[in-house]
Structures are given as C-alpha cells and as structure tokens.
Design an enzyme around this catalytic site. Structure first.
Site, PDB file in Angstrom:
ATOM      1  N   HIS A 190       6.139   6.475  11.156  1.00  0.00           N
ATOM      2  CA  HIS A 190       5.299   6.483   9.914  1.00  0.00           C
ATOM      3  C   HIS A 190       4.737   7.690   9.576  1.00  0.00           C
ATOM      4  O   HIS A 190       3.306   7.617   9.636  1.00  0.00           O
ATOM      5  CB  HIS A 190       4.588   5.134   9.667  1.00  0.00           C
ATOM      6  CG  HIS A 190       4.295   4.580   8.531  1.00  0.00           C
ATOM      7  ND1 HIS A 190       4.360   5.761   7.251  1.00  0.00           N
ATOM      8  CD2 HIS A 190       3.582   3.620   7.889  1.00  0.00           C
ATOM      9  CE1 HIS A 190       3.820   4.565   6.295  1.00  0.00           C
ATOM     10  NE2 HIS A 190       3.520   3.799   6.570  1.00  0.00           N
TER      11      HIS A 190
ATOM     12  N   ARG B  34       1.033  -1.245  -0.078  1.00  0.00           N
ATOM     13  CA  ARG B  34       0.042   0.090   0.082  1.00  0.00           C
ATOM     14  C   ARG B  34       0.978   1.315   0.111  1.00  0.00           C
ATOM     15  O   ARG B  34       0.704   2.281  -0.683  1.00  0.00           O
ATOM     16  CB  ARG B  34      -0.848  -0.085   1.073  1.00  0.00           C
ATOM     17  CG  ARG B  34      -1.893   1.129   1.278  1.00  0.00           C
ATOM     18  CD  ARG B  34      -2.501   0.810   2.686  1.00  0.00           C
ATOM     19  NE  ARG B  34      -2.371  -0.703   3.204  1.00  0.00           N
ATOM     20  CZ  ARG B  34      -3.299  -1.774   2.950  1.00  0.00           C
ATOM     21  NH1 ARG B  34      -4.458  -1.605   2.279  1.00  0.00           N
ATOM     22  NH2 ARG B  34      -2.968  -2.883   3.141  1.00  0.00           N
ATOM     23  N   THR B  35       1.786   1.271   0.831  1.00  0.00           N
ATOM     24  CA  THR B  35       2.566   2.611   1.088  1.00  0.00           C
ATOM     25  C   THR B  35       3.339   2.808  -0.265  1.00  0.00           C
ATOM     26  O   THR B  35       3.556   4.022  -0.779  1.00  0.00           O
ATOM     27  CB  THR B  35       3.366   2.603   2.323  1.00  0.00           C
ATOM     28  OG1 THR B  35       2.582   2.242   3.509  1.00  0.00           O
ATOM     29  CG2 THR B  35       4.216   3.828   2.441  1.00  0.00           C
TER      30      THR B  35
ATOM     31  N   LYS C  21      24.112  -8.076  -1.224  1.00  0.00           N
ATOM     32  CA  LYS C  21      25.185  -8.098  -1.495  1.00  0.00           C
ATOM     33  C   LYS C  21      26.271  -7.564  -0.269  1.00  0.00           C
ATOM     34  O   LYS C  21      27.492  -7.485  -0.281  1.00  0.00           O
ATOM     35  CB  LYS C  21      26.004  -7.921  -2.732  1.00  0.00           C
ATOM     36  CG  LYS C  21      25.280  -8.480  -3.981  1.00  0.00           C
ATOM     37  CD  LYS C  21      25.921  -8.173  -5.210  1.00  0.00           C
ATOM     38  CE  LYS C  21      25.144  -8.653  -6.355  1.00  0.00           C
ATOM     39  NZ  LYS C  21      25.444  -7.856  -7.683  1.00  0.00           N
TER      40      LYS C  21
ATOM     41  N   ARG D 230      11.801   3.239   3.241  1.00  0.00           N
ATOM     42  CA  ARG D 230      11.188   2.413   4.434  1.00  0.00           C
ATOM     43  C   ARG D 230      12.396   1.697   4.934  1.00  0.00           C
ATOM     44  O   ARG D 230      12.998   0.603   4.103  1.00  0.00           O
ATOM     45  CB  ARG D 230      10.062   1.482   3.800  1.00  0.00           C
ATOM     46  CG  ARG D 230       9.730   0.091   4.299  1.00  0.00           C
ATOM     47  CD  ARG D 230       8.749   0.219   5.242  1.00  0.00           C
ATOM     48  NE  ARG D 230       7.574   1.089   5.294  1.00  0.00           N
ATOM     49  CZ  ARG D 230       6.256   0.463   5.208  1.00  0.00           C
ATOM     50  NH1 ARG D 230       6.179  -0.967   5.208  1.00  0.00           N
ATOM     51  NH2 ARG D 230       5.250   1.157   5.149  1.00  0.00           N
TER      52      ARG D 230
END
Lengths: 182, 321
Positions: free
Chosen positions: B137, B59-60, B87, B109
C-alpha cells in the site's frame, strides 16, 4: 560529450546591480504612489531574493514594513507534458491581496509564460486592485502580450545565449551574465 | 512515457531511496495548496483519472479523490459492486474498456496481491496502487514516512515498530521497505499467528512482548486488527488481544521517552489501541490523514509529467522562463 566551457560576459557587476535595484525601488514607490497599498511578490527562486532587496530599500527610505510574498508558479505552468515535473517546488506564501497594488518581481523576462502563470495563480489568492511587473533583465523574445512596468536593464540575446542572474544569497555573488553555450 | 518515478507506482520495494525522497520533498509544497482559499492548482488540467476500487475503502479513496481534484484532474469512480465486474468481466477487460475512453491514469485498489503491477504491464495509462492484497500500500507508507519526517525532522536512525497483524498487512510491508530504504530501524511486534514466517529476513527486529517494543521504539505504527481474523482463529479473542498487545496509556507511561503514535485507520478503539493514546498529545493519526492528500498529489503530479531530462533546463540560474 566534451564541450568547451561556456563563455561568460558580465552585463551587470555587483555595483551596477545594486544601482539598478535602487533605481527600481524608487520607480516601484512612484508607480504605487507610496507604500499604503504596496505588496511585493517575488517569483521563485531569484525573484524572491530581488523582491526582498527592493522591499528593504523601500523600507529604509520610508520607515515602514512592506508586506511581501513568494510565488512558485510550477503548478500553473502549461508545459508539464513537455518539460516534466520540476524536481523541487519552492514555497508559496501570499499575504492579503484584496485592494492592494501588487508588484510582481522576477529576475529575467523572456517569453512571458512565467508571468502569465503568475497572474493566473495570484487571481486564485485574491483580487488585487492592480498588478504591475518589475524585472531585473528584459531579454526580449516574448511569446505572449505581456510587458514590464519597471526594468533594471535590457539585453539583446541571440540564439545559443542565455542570461544568468546570480544573487549573493543563493549563488555567492551578485552578478548578471550573458552566457554563450558553444 | 516514463518519469522520474517510472510509469507506475505499485510499491516501495522497487523505488530507490532518492525516488522516495523526491516524492516526500514534492509533497511539501502540496501541503500548502490545501491551505489556500482556493484549494486547487491547474497542474493536471485535462487529465482523466479513474479510481478503480475492487475493495471497500473510505479514507484512501476520498484522499485520492481530493488529491486529483486539487490538481484539477477529471475523475471517475468505479466500484466493483454495481459494475460490469459483477457480471464477470476480467480486470484487464475493465481497464481496456476504460482506456478506450481515453483516460490517463488508473488508481487501483484490489484484493489480489500483484493486481496493480499486472494491470500496469497491460495498459498504457499510468497505474497507481491504492493497495493490492497483502502486497503493498505504497501511498500509505509514503504518508507515514512524511508524517514521521515532519514530527522528528528525520527518518534515518529512528526506531519504528509496527504493531499487530503484520501477516495480513500491506501497510506493514510497504512501511518496512520505505523505512529501511531511508535508514530507519524497523521493528515488528504481534502474536506469532499474525507474523509472517521469515520476517527477520527483511532485516527487522522481532519483539514478542509489546512492553519490549515500547521500550525500544521512537515511533509506534499500530496496525488495524481486522476483526474477521478472530473468526479465522488467528487470535483467541479481542479482549485477550487488547490485554496482551493493546497499546495502552499505562504501557506507554513506562517508556523511557515519549513515543510518536501512528495508525493507518480505521481504528478499533479498545482493541489494538487505547482511546486515551489515540487522542493523546503524541498521536499524529490525523496528521497522517492530512499528509495523505499531499503525498498523493505529489505521486500523481510526478507520474503525470513528461521527460525529466528536459526539466534540468529549468534548474540553471535565471532559468525560470
């Protein structure tokens, strides 16, 4: 920083502004050859009020209801980097434009950049048959090849001067001033 | 370059009430852009935005991507899996490499609290947090605030209760900051094991029983119960959680007034929320999703701009030119 108050010269008082709008309404009607396809779009903020006045004058004479809209061109400007985000973006509402004769109404025509942005934005809403430009004050100083079709009054503005358009609905009185900032 | 919001948006804790209101007011006209036949304005034309997602998100990420595209920015998505992060590249190296390709903004995020701020202090691009660890958030709380304001016409004076796993929730933290800055009363309700110690110090009311919270509140923001919490021993079972803390229709029917129901998604129907409540007439859960795009457009637009002092010139009468 102390500054003396800006010097204001009245270009149009309330009565002169009212006469100018009446003449502009007649010219809009002639230009659009009647009201059948006419749509008035005001540019935020004072253009919206002026478009509303012109629409009412035409409606009174012609006995019709004119479709009209409002356009905020902030998001179509080309100077976000230099001028920065405008704090409050006004409402945009646009009626159906397909096949219509759109008359854009604004208070002051200066560089022409606002009108350029308005033309781009309108194109994203539909394809009018024709778009004309109607302004209360043409102050010269164009930076783009854009000219008005209908003008309330022309003013010569020098460096350090600006034109203020005041409308009853937002400013408490109808007036057009030339303001010299010292 | 700084703007009315500063360079980055990492949380609501640092924002003033006026800055939060500026974002909400700016989001208003952006709602209309998404209703247009051509859902796009050129405001961020030529800007390059990288969506750097070190945690799964649907969603975000999609909401940010819509916001970016509707502002005409060019976007690139980088997910941690399948990238050089796997890596062993560090966060700063990843970002510096992206910056060497001349980007303008990073939406990040990350599972670590503070990652967004850490990055913002080390690169020139604007950084927007899309959630960092258990910290904040911010855009989720902003869209929650906008949805509450739409529904109630105000935020100040309302009683808003966050229900569920407050301990692990960055959504809860951002909501507490945002709501209290705008003058709402904030409550929290959930099992002791999922409440941070000292939560009362943030000025919130603590409810131990969901019935009390429902009686008190105007708005319930039901947090997602992450099912892995059960394995970690925070709750005995999902069924018991639903029996004790579930927001059910029967419980809401006893409330003195109709409560507005919110959920940041994704929902666990029948765990923290009853389906009849989630789909009921007072649920604004899908309005939250719609508002998410508008709020993120507002944040990106405000951060991308130049110098606000020059914007004052545009405010004078007749100053549209």
């Amino acid at each position: 920083m102390s500054r003396s108050p800006p010097e204001r010269t009245i270009i149009l008082d309330a009565r002169a502004l009212s006469r100018a709008l009446q003449r502009m309404a007649v010219e809009v009607l002639e230009l659009a050859r009647g009201t059948d396809r006419l749509v008035l779009i005001g540019i935020q903020r004072r253009g919206v009020e002026l478009a509303e006045r012109i629409a009412k004058l035409i409606e009174k004479d012609e006995g019709v209801v004119l479709p009209r809209g409002a356009l905020d061109i902030t998001l179509y400007r080309d100077d976000l980097e230099t001028v920065g985000p405008k704090p409050v973006i006004g409402e945009t509402r646009i009626p159906d434009l397909a096949g219509k004769h759109v008359v854009i109404v604004d208070d002051v025509l200066y560089t022409g950049r606002t009108v350029r942005a308005a033309l781009d934005e309108l194109a994203d809403f539909g394809r009018p048959e024709r778009i004309s430009l109607c302004v209360l004050v043409d102050r010269g100083g164009r930076e783009l090849p854009i000219q008005p079709d209908i003008v309330g009054t022309k003013v010569k503005v020098s460096d350090g001067e600006r034109v203020d358009v005041l409308v009853e609905e937002l400013d408490g009185r109808d007036e057009v001033d030339l303001v010299r900032t010292p | 370059m700084t703007t009315a919001l500063g360079k980055d948006l990492v949380g609501l804790e640092r924002l003033s009430p006026d800055q939060i209101r500026l974002i909400l007011d700016t989001a208003e006209p952006f709602k209309e852009v998404s209703e247009r036949p051509i859902k796009k304005v050129p405001a961020l034309r030529g800007k390059t935005i990288v969506n750097l997602f070190f945690e799964a998100s649907t969603r975000t990420r999609i909401s940010f991507e819509f916001a970016e595209k509707r502002l005409s920015a060019d976007t690139v998505n980088v997910a941690a899996s399948g990238s050089s992060v796997q890596k062993g590249e560090t966060l700063v190296d990843t970002a510096r490499n992206l910056e060497a390709m001349r980007i303008d903004m990073v939406v990040i995020r990350h599972p670590s609290s503070g990652a967004a701020e850490f990055l913002g202090n080390r690169i020139r691009s604007n950084v927007v947090s899309a959630g960092d660890g258990k910290h904040e958030h911010p855009t989720q709380a902003l869209l929650d605030l906008l949805t509450i304001r739409d529904k109630h016409g105000k935020i100040a004076g309302l009683k808003v209760c966050l229900v569920g796993d407050v301990l692990h929730s960055r959504v809860a933290r951002s909501n507490i900051w945002g709501l209290s800055k705008l003058g709402a009363e904030v409550g929290v309700c959930g099992p002791d094991t999922l409440m941070p110690r000292g939560i009362e110090d943030l000025g919130v009311c603590r409810f131990r029983r969901i019935e009390e919270a429902i009686e008190w509140a105007d708005v319930l923001n039901v947090l997602r119960l992450q099912l892995e919490r059960m394995e970690m021993g925070f709750i005995p079972s999902v069924r018991e959680y639903y029996r004790v803390f579930g927001v059910t229709l029967e419980r809401l029917e006893k409330a003195p007034r109709a409560l507005t129901i919110m959920h940041p998604g994704p929902m666990n129907r029948g765990v923290e929320i009853d389906s009849r409540v989630a789909d009921g007439p007072h649920s604004v859960i899908l309005d939250q999703v719609t508002n998410g795009v508008a709020v993120r457009m507002a944040v990106l637009y405000l951060l991308a701009g130049g110098r606000p002092e020059l914007a004052d010139a545009a405010k004078r009468p007749g100053g549209t030119e």
